[in-house]
Scaffold this active site. Structure first.
Site, PDB file in Angstrom:
ATOM      1  N   CYS A 135      25.911 -41.731   2.085  1.00 53.33           N
ATOM      2  CA  CYS A 135      24.914 -42.722   1.685  1.00 53.33           C
ATOM      3  C   CYS A 135      25.576 -43.807   0.837  1.00 53.33           C
ATOM      4  CB  CYS A 135      23.805 -42.036   0.894  1.00 53.33           C
ATOM      5  SG  CYS A 135      22.336 -43.037   0.587  1.00 53.33           S
ATOM      6  N   CYS A 186      16.434 -43.361   5.440  1.00 53.75           N
ATOM      7  CA  CYS A 186      16.819 -43.168   4.043  1.00 53.75           C
ATOM      8  C   CYS A 186      16.285 -44.328   3.201  1.00 53.75           C
ATOM      9  CB  CYS A 186      18.331 -43.076   3.909  1.00 53.75           C
ATOM     10  SG  CYS A 186      18.883 -42.991   2.185  1.00 53.75           S
ATOM     11  N   GLY A 246      33.795 -16.630  16.471  1.00 53.20           N
ATOM     12  CA  GLY A 246      32.454 -16.094  16.259  1.00 53.20           C
ATOM     13  C   GLY A 246      32.410 -14.633  15.861  1.00 53.20           C
ATOM     14  N   CYS A 256      19.800 -46.140   1.798  1.00 52.71           N
ATOM     15  CA  CYS A 256      20.768 -46.846   2.649  1.00 52.71           C
ATOM     16  C   CYS A 256      20.189 -47.212   4.012  1.00 52.71           C
ATOM     17  CB  CYS A 256      22.034 -45.998   2.825  1.00 52.71           C
ATOM     18  SG  CYS A 256      21.842 -44.631   3.998  1.00 52.71           S
ATOM     19  N   CYS A 303      19.219 -39.557   2.107  1.00 54.51           N
ATOM     20  CA  CYS A 303      20.339 -38.849   2.722  1.00 54.51           C
ATOM     21  C   CYS A 303      20.713 -37.654   1.859  1.00 54.51           C
ATOM     22  CB  CYS A 303      21.570 -39.751   2.801  1.00 54.51           C
ATOM     23  SG  CYS A 303      21.437 -41.090   3.990  1.00 54.51           S
TER      24      CYS A 303
END
Lengths: 376, 281
Positions: B274, B248, B39, B251, B268
């Protein structure tokens, strides 16, 4: 010593000007108009005159100094009468290029047009060895198919065409609906305010607080680099606006004037423009709508149009953050300093003789030194 | 005096992976430091790259410093392998290395991405490189880098907490959408890049090494595998991920990150995911 001569001697002025004499002529002017249209667009936008030939003359005379070329063209503009205000509606603009960063695809498709955005920026070391090529106006580079007047590429979205929608007929065939209207339909972006009579800051002095039309005009004439820097400072945290680019379009904008006899609208021609619409991140607390900023500049100058949209949003009070003081939200700070001609002129005026004022400075300095250091 | 010439190499060609070996070594050292300090933003001498400045030039420097001839590279933008910016970055990688590319997150050894983490599982041992516009999470509340560095040193994140609190007072909700600030290992506040909150939620105790490269801002930082990554929130206003308007339309996934396409509904954003669900490639 030579400096005094500048003041005193016409001969010295003549000699200095001769050393700085432009050497470009017809070939240079033609080459500029043919091969370097973007610098001419930058000059025309900042000058507030759209005439590529005049911009090429100015750039040649200025030996490639953009600020000087803008100044020359502004000076020429002062000699032109103002005939009539024209009306324009950018919904009628026929785009050569139209992209939206807000959606993967939009009705009408993402139209790349001519763009180097997605080209590798490798310095072409052979370009100086090749003869000049004839530009194909409006034809896209290798990034897209070259049928029609512009390359059309729906952000080709994954096999399976999850979003691919190459518009039949491609760009350049007619106006496309504006992306912002899709957001307005859902009430996410406020409807535009009522039109006000435009103010022309080349005829009426810019005063603060400025009307919106005066602000937009000042920004449209702003120096591209200064606008970019101010907008960048906003994005980096010195301003409150975190935009998404709803739409960027480049194309020919039909201009209409009222016929002097009949009063009927008459299309008098088209102005190439770049238009940008940026929307904010956080809803207004009172009405829940997203703020937006608007940019529109003559010619092709996408960087400046986007910067203008960002600065317009900030000056409109679009505030995506907890309020904090930023000079970018101060319209006097922004509008008074984005003008390249004023800025260049005053910064360079430091070259003028200042011996009178400097002598006055030194008088005070010597007196104060005596006071703080005591008598020698 | 021929040494200088040897170091300079062949003036007419480009190195494997574009960058010269000295630059790659410097980048790898900075990256190692970043991995050792999860970080923490490590400064590096960012080079100009042949991509538009600020369009992924930090990510591409990390990718090019790490890629080897045996790597398999995946590049996505918005989750989409075919997005123009991804196409362009992939072209630079293949042009300068000749390595194989893939759309399959499970096959790639190196993934460079902007704004998304793949919805499909990433191959064990792979490295994910994220492009970073703003490495500094405190930029939201403090524009000066000199000041934010001191705030990190003193672990003084009160301004950020106050921002979230004022958000709740103002909007009744935390309004932060993407770039949601997270505490790393309970010590350093980190900007996870403009990934959606859907992806932020995946970072905690994730088995993958994530590297973050900011070219314009000249910083690199890292999340080594199995690091604690906790989004800032309050007990009564917990961190929330995005809600799509529908499964979606293609899909049918209701767990992927979906975006709305005007006229086409919700789809997606990870197009490879997808396609894989539909059995097309």
């Amino acid at each position: 010593m030579g400096y005094l001569a500048v003041k005193g001697s016409e001969e010295a002025i003549r000699a200095a000007r001769a050393l700085a004499r432009p050497t470009g002529g017809r070939q240079t002017v033609e080459a500029l108009a043919t091969h370097l249209p973007l610098v001419l667009d930058e000059i025309q936008g900042e000058a507030g005159v759209y005439e590529p030939h005049l911009a090429a003359l100015a750039f040649t005379q200025a030996r490639g100094d953009v600020a000087e070329a803008v100044f020359l063209l502004r000076g020429y503009r002062s000699t032109l009468p103002r005939r009539a205000p024209a009306r324009a509606d950018t919904a009628e603009l026929v785009p050569d290029r139209r992209i939206s960063s807000a959606f993967r695809n939009v009705p009408g498709g993402q139209v790349l047009g001519a763009s180097n955005d997605y080209g590798l920026r490798l310095l072409d070391l052979d370009i100086g060895e090749r003869p000049d090529a004839t530009p194909d106006t409006g034809i896209a580079d290798e990034a897209g198919p070259t049928a029609g007047t512009a390359g059309v590429a729906a952000t080709a979205s994954g096999a399976g065409g999850a979003g691919a929608q190459a518009p039949a007929g491609g760009a350049g065939t007619g106006p496309l609906s504006k992306v912002i209207e899709h957001l307005r339909a859902e009430g996410l972006v406020a409807q535009p305010g009522p039109a006000e009579p435009p103010q022309d800051i080349t005829r009426v002095a810019l005063r603060f607080p400025a009307s919106r039309s005066a602000r937009l005009q000042a920004l449209a004439r702003g120096q591209s680099g200064a606008m970019t820097s101010f907008a960048y400072a906003n994005l980096r945290g010195y301003g409150p606006f975190h935009p998404t680019l709803a739409e960027l379009r480049v194309g020919a904008l039909p201009l209409t004037v009222a016929h002097p006899r009949t009063g009927n609208p008459v299309c008098i021609g088209e102005l190439p423009v770049t238009e940008a619409e940026a929307i904010g991140q956080k809803p207004d607390r009172d009405n829940g709508t997203l703020g937006m900023g608007y940019g529109c500049v003559p010619g092709r100058n996408e960087r400046k149009a986007i910067a203008m949209a960002i600065l317009d949003a900030v000056l409109s009070g679009v505030n995506d953050d907890a309020p904090f003081d930023s000079p970018l939200a101060d319209e006097e700070f922004v509008l008074a300093h984005v003008d390249g001609v004023e800025a260049a002129g005053f910064v360079e005026h430091m070259k003028l003789p200042h011996e009178v004022t400097f002598a006055s400075d030194l008088d005070r300095v010597r007196t104060i030194r005596q006071h703080v250091r005591g008598p020698a | 005096m021929s040494r200088l010439g040897e170091l300079a190499g062949d003036a007419t060609g480009y190195s494997f992976a574009f960058l010269d070996e000295h630059t790659k070594r410097e980048l790898r050292r900075r990256t190692l430091k970043a991995v050792a300090l999860p970080g923490y933003q490590v400064a590096f001498g960012s080079r100009e790259m042949p991509l538009a400045r600020g369009w992924g030039t930090g990510g591409i420097q990390l990718t090019l410093s790490l890629v080897g001839p045996a790597d398999v590279v995946k590049v996505i933008d918005q989750g989409d392998d075919a997005s123009m910016n991804a196409v362009n970055i992939r072209a630079l990688v293949t042009k300068t290395t000749g390595v194989r590319t893939t759309r399959d997150a499970g096959e790639a050894t190196l993934i460079q991405t902007r704004h998304r983490i793949p919805d499909s599982p990433v191959r064990p041992g792979a490295i994910v490189v994220l492009q970073v516009p703003f490495p500094e999470p405190l930029r939201l509340v403090e524009p000066s880098d000199a000041v934010t560095r001191r705030m990190h040193a003193e672990r003084d994140y009160s301004k950020m907490w106050l921002y979230l609190y004022e958000d709740i007072v103002r909007y009744g909700r935390i309004s932060l959408s993407y770039r949601y600030p997270c505490m790393v290992n309970g010590t350093v506040l980190m900007d996870p890049t403009p990934i959606p909150r859907h992806d932020v939620a995946k970072l905690h105790q994730n088995p993958t090494l994530y590297l973050f490269g900011a070219g314009r801002e000249q910083r690199v930082y890292a999340l080594p595998p199995y690091t604690d990554v906790v989004p800032l929130d309050f007990e009564d206003h917990p961190f929330q991920t995005e809600r799509a308007g529908a499964p979606c339309a293609r899909c049918g996934s209701d767990t992927s990150y979906r975006t709305e396409v005007p006229g086409q509904g919700w789809l997606c954003s990870d197009t490879a995911y997808c396609d894989a669900r539909l059995g097309v490639s």
